[in-house]
Scaffold this motif. Structure first.
Motif, PDB file in Angstrom:
ATOM      1  N   ALA A  86       0.855  -1.185   0.000  1.00  0.00           N
ATOM      2  CA  ALA A  86       0.000   0.000   0.000  1.00  0.00           C
ATOM      3  C   ALA A  86       0.888   1.230   0.000  1.00  0.00           C
ATOM      4  N   THR A  87       0.436   2.264  -0.698  1.00  0.00           N
ATOM      5  CA  THR A  87       1.134   3.545  -0.744  1.00  0.00           C
ATOM      6  C   THR A  87       0.153   4.641  -0.379  1.00  0.00           C
ATOM      7  N   ALA A  88       0.620   5.541   0.490  1.00  0.00           N
ATOM      8  CA  ALA A  88      -0.194   6.704   0.865  1.00  0.00           C
ATOM      9  C   ALA A  88       0.623   7.967   0.624  1.00  0.00           C
ATOM     10  N   THR A  89      -0.005   8.979   0.067  1.00  0.00           N
ATOM     11  CA  THR A  89       0.661  10.266  -0.150  1.00  0.00           C
ATOM     12  C   THR A  89       0.039  11.319   0.764  1.00  0.00           C
ATOM     13  N   GLY A  90       0.787  12.391   1.004  1.00  0.00           N
ATOM     14  CA  GLY A  90       0.283  13.480   1.835  1.00  0.00           C
ATOM     15  C   GLY A  90       0.037  13.055   3.275  1.00  0.00           C
ATOM     16  N   VAL A  91       0.891  12.217   3.822  1.00  0.00           N
ATOM     17  CA  VAL A  91       0.698  11.700   5.178  1.00  0.00           C
ATOM     18  C   VAL A  91       1.125  12.723   6.224  1.00  0.00           C
ATOM     19  N   LEU A  92       2.385  13.178   6.155  1.00  0.00           N
ATOM     20  CA  LEU A  92       2.907  14.174   7.092  1.00  0.00           C
ATOM     21  C   LEU A  92       3.164  15.518   6.425  1.00  0.00           C
ATOM     22  N   ALA A  93       3.291  15.502   5.103  1.00  0.00           N
ATOM     23  CA  ALA A  93       3.526  16.722   4.327  1.00  0.00           C
ATOM     24  C   ALA A  93       2.853  16.549   2.964  1.00  0.00           C
ATOM     25  N   ALA A  94       2.660  17.639   2.273  1.00  0.00           N
ATOM     26  CA  ALA A  94       1.940  17.591   0.995  1.00  0.00           C
ATOM     27  C   ALA A  94       2.650  16.738  -0.046  1.00  0.00           C
ATOM     28  N   GLU A  95       3.985  16.711  -0.033  1.00  0.00           N
ATOM     29  CA  GLU A  95       4.753  16.010  -1.064  1.00  0.00           C
ATOM     30  C   GLU A  95       5.439  14.749  -0.546  1.00  0.00           C
ATOM     31  N   ASP A  96       4.876  14.089   0.461  1.00  0.00           N
ATOM     32  CA  ASP A  96       5.519  12.881   0.969  1.00  0.00           C
ATOM     33  C   ASP A  96       4.782  11.626   0.532  1.00  0.00           C
ATOM     34  N   ARG A  97       5.416  10.481   0.803  1.00  0.00           N
ATOM     35  CA  ARG A  97       4.846   9.192   0.417  1.00  0.00           C
ATOM     36  C   ARG A  97       5.311   8.144   1.423  1.00  0.00           C
ATOM     37  N   VAL A  98       4.370   7.321   1.889  1.00  0.00           N
ATOM     38  CA  VAL A  98       4.675   6.180   2.743  1.00  0.00           C
ATOM     39  C   VAL A  98       4.256   4.920   1.986  1.00  0.00           C
ATOM     40  N   THR A  99       5.172   3.945   1.941  1.00  0.00           N
ATOM     41  CA  THR A  99       4.883   2.685   1.264  1.00  0.00           C
ATOM     42  C   THR A  99       5.180   1.528   2.215  1.00  0.00           C
ATOM     43  N   ILE A 100       4.233   0.622   2.317  1.00  0.00           N
ATOM     44  CA  ILE A 100       4.401  -0.595   3.107  1.00  0.00           C
ATOM     45  C   ILE A 100       4.307  -1.761   2.132  1.00  0.00           C
ATOM     46  N   THR A 101       5.322  -2.642   2.171  1.00  0.00           N
ATOM     47  CA  THR A 101       5.399  -3.736   1.210  1.00  0.00           C
ATOM     48  C   THR A 101       5.672  -5.061   1.911  1.00  0.00           C
ATOM     49  N   LEU A 102       5.015  -6.097   1.444  1.00  0.00           N
ATOM     50  CA  LEU A 102       5.260  -7.469   1.873  1.00  0.00           C
ATOM     51  C   LEU A 102       5.568  -8.247   0.598  1.00  0.00           C
ATOM     52  N   ALA A 103       6.700  -8.970   0.583  1.00  0.00           N
ATOM     53  CA  ALA A 103       7.096  -9.623  -0.663  1.00  0.00           C
ATOM     54  C   ALA A 103       7.793 -10.949  -0.405  1.00  0.00           C
ATOM     55  N   GLN A 104       7.643 -11.849  -1.363  1.00  0.00           N
ATOM     56  CA  GLN A 104       8.449 -13.061  -1.411  1.00  0.00           C
ATOM     57  C   GLN A 104       9.321 -12.960  -2.654  1.00  0.00           C
ATOM     58  N   PRO A 105      10.651 -12.872  -2.483  1.00  0.00           N
ATOM     59  CA  PRO A 105      11.520 -12.838  -3.663  1.00  0.00           C
ATOM     60  C   PRO A 105      11.444 -14.160  -4.433  1.00  0.00           C
ATOM     61  N   LEU A 106      11.950 -14.135  -5.649  1.00  0.00           N
ATOM     62  CA  LEU A 106      11.914 -15.323  -6.503  1.00  0.00           C
ATOM     63  C   LEU A 106      12.411 -16.544  -5.736  1.00  0.00           C
ATOM     64  N   ARG A 107      11.621 -17.619  -5.781  1.00  0.00           N
ATOM     65  CA  ARG A 107      11.917 -18.851  -5.044  1.00  0.00           C
ATOM     66  C   ARG A 107      11.598 -20.047  -5.928  1.00  0.00           C
ATOM     67  N   VAL A 108      12.514 -21.013  -5.969  1.00  0.00           N
ATOM     68  CA  VAL A 108      12.247 -22.273  -6.660  1.00  0.00           C
ATOM     69  C   VAL A 108      11.256 -23.041  -5.801  1.00  0.00           C
ATOM     70  N   SER A 109      10.124 -23.403  -6.369  1.00  0.00           N
ATOM     71  CA  SER A 109       9.091 -24.114  -5.609  1.00  0.00           C
ATOM     72  C   SER A 109       9.064 -25.610  -5.908  1.00  0.00           C
ATOM     73  N   ALA A 110       9.690 -26.020  -6.999  1.00  0.00           N
ATOM     74  CA  ALA A 110       9.746 -27.442  -7.352  1.00  0.00           C
ATOM     75  C   ALA A 110      10.897 -27.649  -8.326  1.00  0.00           C
ATOM     76  N   GLY A 111      11.375 -28.883  -8.358  1.00  0.00           N
ATOM     77  CA  GLY A 111      12.434 -29.232  -9.305  1.00  0.00           C
ATOM     78  C   GLY A 111      13.474 -30.122  -8.661  1.00  0.00           C
TER      79      GLY A 111
END
Length: 189
Positions: A86-111
């Motif tokens: 999720a990304t939110a703009t204008g949180v503490l100032a007019a030109e700011d941005r807060v981004t919260i990210t959850l990710a799984q990097p590339l992973r071999v799942s089978a082989g």
């Protein structure tokens, strides 16, 4: 409503590499691996200042002719990655941005691959080897959580701060979590 969605199909051919991994010495890979993949993404604004985003990628790799002195017969390679945030703009100032990210990097799942290793030496000096098929999926699943804050400083400057936690880093089940932080200053002219 400003929503954006996309689908990307692609194919990546790698010489002497497998999913951007490369070995040296006895593990130096020779041959070609071809990965076919599909990626889907979406961005959905839920208000004038907040957007949700997600992406997912799945791949299948044909590495049948890829081999090293110790590894061969790569078979059934599948890989995956995803990101949610999720990304939110204008949180503490007019030109700011807060981004919260959850990710799984590339992973071999089978082989699997055939690993051949020396196990003995005969009296006349010949090396005896033995092959075993091993799974290539790692023991863990790395999950990265990040929060980033960016702020425009004047018309041509920007300051970005971030902190990230990696659980099961490098997809190793019992690995200790890692925490990192970053600062970036950008000046445009």
């Amino acid at each position: 409503d400003g929503s954006r969605f996309g689908l990307r199909l692609g194919q990546l051919s790698e010489d002497g590499r497998l999913l951007d991994s490369q070995g040296e010495g006895a593990f130096a890979l020779d041959g070609t691996a071809t990965t076919s993949f599909v990626s889907a993404f979406g961005v959905v604004p839920i208000s004038a200042r907040i957007e949700l985003f997600a992406s997912a990628t799945a791949g299948r790799t044909d590495a049948g002719d890829l081999a090293s002195d110790l590894m061969a017969d790569f078979n059934g390679l599948r890989s995956e990655a995803f990101t949610l945030g999720a990304t939110a703009t204008g949180v503490l100032a007019a030109e700011d941005r807060v981004t919260i990210t959850l990710a799984q990097p590339l992973r071999v799942s089978a082989g699997s691959a055939l690993v051949t290793a020396p196990i003995a030496r005969t009296l006349d000096g010949a090396i005896v080897t033995e092959g075993e098929t091993v799974g290539l999926a790692p023991s863990g699943t790395e999950i990265d959580a990040e929060i980033a804050y960016g702020l425009a400083i004047g018309t041509q400057q920007r300051l970005d701060l971030s902190i990230m936690s990696r659980l099961e880093p490098d997809h190793v089940e019992d690995a200790d979590p890692e925490i990192s932080a970053g600062v970036r200053y950008r000046l445009s002219f």
